[in-house]
Scaffold this motif. Sequence first.
Motif, mmCIF file in Angstrom:
data_model
loop_
_atom_site.group_PDB
_atom_site.id
_atom_site.type_symbol
_atom_site.label_atom_id
_atom_site.label_comp_id
_atom_site.label_asym_id
_atom_site.label_seq_id
_atom_site.Cartn_x
_atom_site.Cartn_y
_atom_site.Cartn_z
ATOM 1 N N PRO A 26 0.803 -1.226 0.000
ATOM 2 C CA PRO A 26 0.000 0.000 0.000
ATOM 3 C C PRO A 26 0.833 1.272 0.000
ATOM 4 C CG PRO A 26 -0.189 -1.150 2.102
ATOM 5 C CD PRO A 26 0.500 -2.074 1.174
ATOM 6 N N ARG A 63 -4.621 -3.365 9.262
ATOM 7 C CA ARG A 63 -4.250 -3.726 7.904
ATOM 8 C C ARG A 63 -5.339 -3.293 6.917
ATOM 9 N NH1 ARG A 63 -4.620 -8.990 8.292
ATOM 10 N NH2 ARG A 63 -2.585 -9.192 9.277
ATOM 11 N N ASN A 64 -6.582 -3.575 7.278
ATOM 12 C CA ASN A 64 -7.705 -3.175 6.419
ATOM 13 C C ASN A 64 -7.755 -1.663 6.262
ATOM 14 O OD1 ASN A 64 -8.271 -5.880 6.430
ATOM 15 N ND2 ASN A 64 -10.129 -5.722 7.659
ATOM 16 N N TRP A 67 -4.978 -0.334 3.829
ATOM 17 C CA TRP A 67 -5.337 -0.528 2.426
ATOM 18 C C TRP A 67 -6.456 0.422 2.010
ATOM 19 C CZ3 TRP A 67 -3.048 -2.493 -1.559
ATOM 20 C CH2 TRP A 67 -2.097 -3.508 -1.412
ATOM 21 N N ARG A 68 -7.463 0.564 2.872
ATOM 22 C CA ARG A 68 -8.597 1.430 2.537
ATOM 23 C C ARG A 68 -8.139 2.872 2.319
ATOM 24 N NH1 ARG A 68 -11.416 -0.003 6.444
ATOM 25 N NH2 ARG A 68 -10.886 1.654 7.905
ATOM 26 N N ALA A 70 -5.081 3.892 1.574
ATOM 27 C CA ALA A 70 -4.207 3.972 0.400
ATOM 28 C C ALA A 70 -5.027 4.000 -0.886
ATOM 29 C CB ALA A 70 -3.243 2.793 0.392
ATOM 30 N N LEU A 71 -6.064 3.193 -0.948
ATOM 31 C CA LEU A 71 -6.905 3.150 -2.140
ATOM 32 C C LEU A 71 -7.686 4.441 -2.325
ATOM 33 C CD1 LEU A 71 -8.138 -0.509 -1.678
ATOM 34 C CD2 LEU A 71 -6.848 0.295 -3.647
ATOM 35 N N ALA A 80 -2.520 -2.108 -5.957
ATOM 36 C CA ALA A 80 -1.669 -3.249 -5.616
ATOM 37 C C ALA A 80 -0.919 -3.776 -6.834
ATOM 38 C CB ALA A 80 -2.510 -4.354 -4.989
ATOM 39 N N VAL A 147 -8.685 -8.021 2.881
ATOM 40 C CA VAL A 147 -7.768 -7.456 1.875
ATOM 41 C C VAL A 147 -7.265 -8.543 0.928
ATOM 42 C CG1 VAL A 147 -7.041 -5.538 3.353
ATOM 43 C CG2 VAL A 147 -5.794 -7.704 3.457
ATOM 44 N N TYR A 150 -6.346 -7.438 -2.844
ATOM 45 C CA TYR A 150 -5.177 -6.570 -2.964
ATOM 46 C C TYR A 150 -3.889 -7.336 -2.655
ATOM 47 C CZ TYR A 150 -9.252 -3.737 -1.840
ATOM 48 O OH TYR A 150 -10.525 -3.234 -1.772
ATOM 49 N N THR A 151 -3.937 -8.155 -1.593
ATOM 50 C CA THR A 151 -2.754 -8.919 -1.210
ATOM 51 C C THR A 151 -2.390 -9.932 -2.286
ATOM 52 O OG1 THR A 151 -3.428 -8.686 1.101
ATOM 53 C CG2 THR A 151 -1.750 -10.329 0.624
#
Length: 347
Positions: A26, A63-64, A67-68, A70-71, A80, A147, A150-151
Motif C-alpha cells: 500500500p 491492515r484493512n 489498504w482502505r 491507500a486506495l 496493488a 484485503v 489486494y494482497t
Amino acid sequence: MAFLAKVGVPAVSSRDIPVNVAVSAPLVGAARAGVDVDALLAAVGLDRAAAEDADLALAPAQRNALWREALVRSRDPALALHAAEIIPWGTFDVVDYVVAQAPSLGEGLAALARYFRIIRPDFNLAFEADASGGRLSLDLPPTFAGVQPYTTEFTLGCTIARFRRLTEATWSPEAIDFKYAAPGHRDEYARVFQCPLRFDADATVVHFSRAALDLRQPRADALLRPVLERAAADVLARMPPAPRLTAQLRQVLSEELRGGSPTLEHVARRLAVSPRTLNRRLQAENTSFQQQLAELRCELARGYLENPRISIAEVAYLLGFSEPSAFHRAFKRWTGHSPQAWRARPR
C-alpha cells in the motif's frame, strides 16, 4: 532502476519503500500515485518508525484501514498491481537473490516457494510441477479476508514481474485462478498477467506450461547459488513456526471482546471459514472455540482487575458479559475466586 523505466512507470523514493513487508504494497502504490506517505501512515495510527520495524505485525483492522486509506487517497483501484510493477529488486532481501540464481524459471519458482516464509511467514505459497507443467498456489490466512484481492494482486504481480525480468523473455502463465470475484479493474489484471483469468475459483493458483518452466535465467550464477541457498536456509531455520489457527482466532477474539460477546458464526465469518470448518481445524489443534474464548477472557479479566480504577461492572462489560453476575460466575469457575477476592488478594 532500469527495470522501472522498462515497465513505463515512475520510480519511487527509497524512503517510500518500507522495511516491513506488511506495509510495502500500500505504501509503494500510494507513493507512486503521489500520496503523502507519512500522512497516510498517521491516518491509520502508524508512523515511519513502525514502517521500518521489520517485526511489526499489523492487526487485521489496522491492515484493512491501511489498504482502505491507500486506495481512497491514491484514487487507484489497481494500486496493488501497480505497486507490484515498481517494487524494487532486493526489497525481499535474500529471497530475491536466491531465486535469481536458479538456472530456470521452474527452479526459481520452487526456490521462491521454499523460502517464501522469510517474506511472509503467515502465507502458504506452494509449487508443484510435473511433465505437463506447474502450479503455484497461494493461500492467505483467514485474517486477510478483508484485503484478499489486494494482497493476492500484489503477491502474484511481484512474482510474474520478477520472473519476466529474470528470464529476459516474453512469456505468460497458461491461466490464473483467483479465489474471489472479478474486480472492477479486471482490464488491469489482463494487462499485467496477460493470460486467461478465472475468478470465484476454489483456490488461487497460477498455471505454468512446461515450456515456460524450462525457460533459462541467463544471469544465474551456479557458484553463487549454493552460498545464497545456505544463507536463506539459515534464516528459515531460525524463524519461529508458522502461526496456527489458534493464534489467529485469539487475535480476532481480542478485537471482538470490546463490549461485545463473540459468537462462533461471527468469528468464523471474520476468519473466512465456515463454523464447521473452524471447529474442525481447532479440534485438530486440540482446542475449541469456547475453550479459547474462556482462556482469553480469563487472561484479560486478571489484567483488568489489577487496575483498581476499572470497576468490576466495567470489566464484565469489556469482556462481553451481558451482566456482572454472569462474569462473577465465570470468573469463579476459572480461578476458584470471586473477582472481589482476586482483586483484594495479597500480592
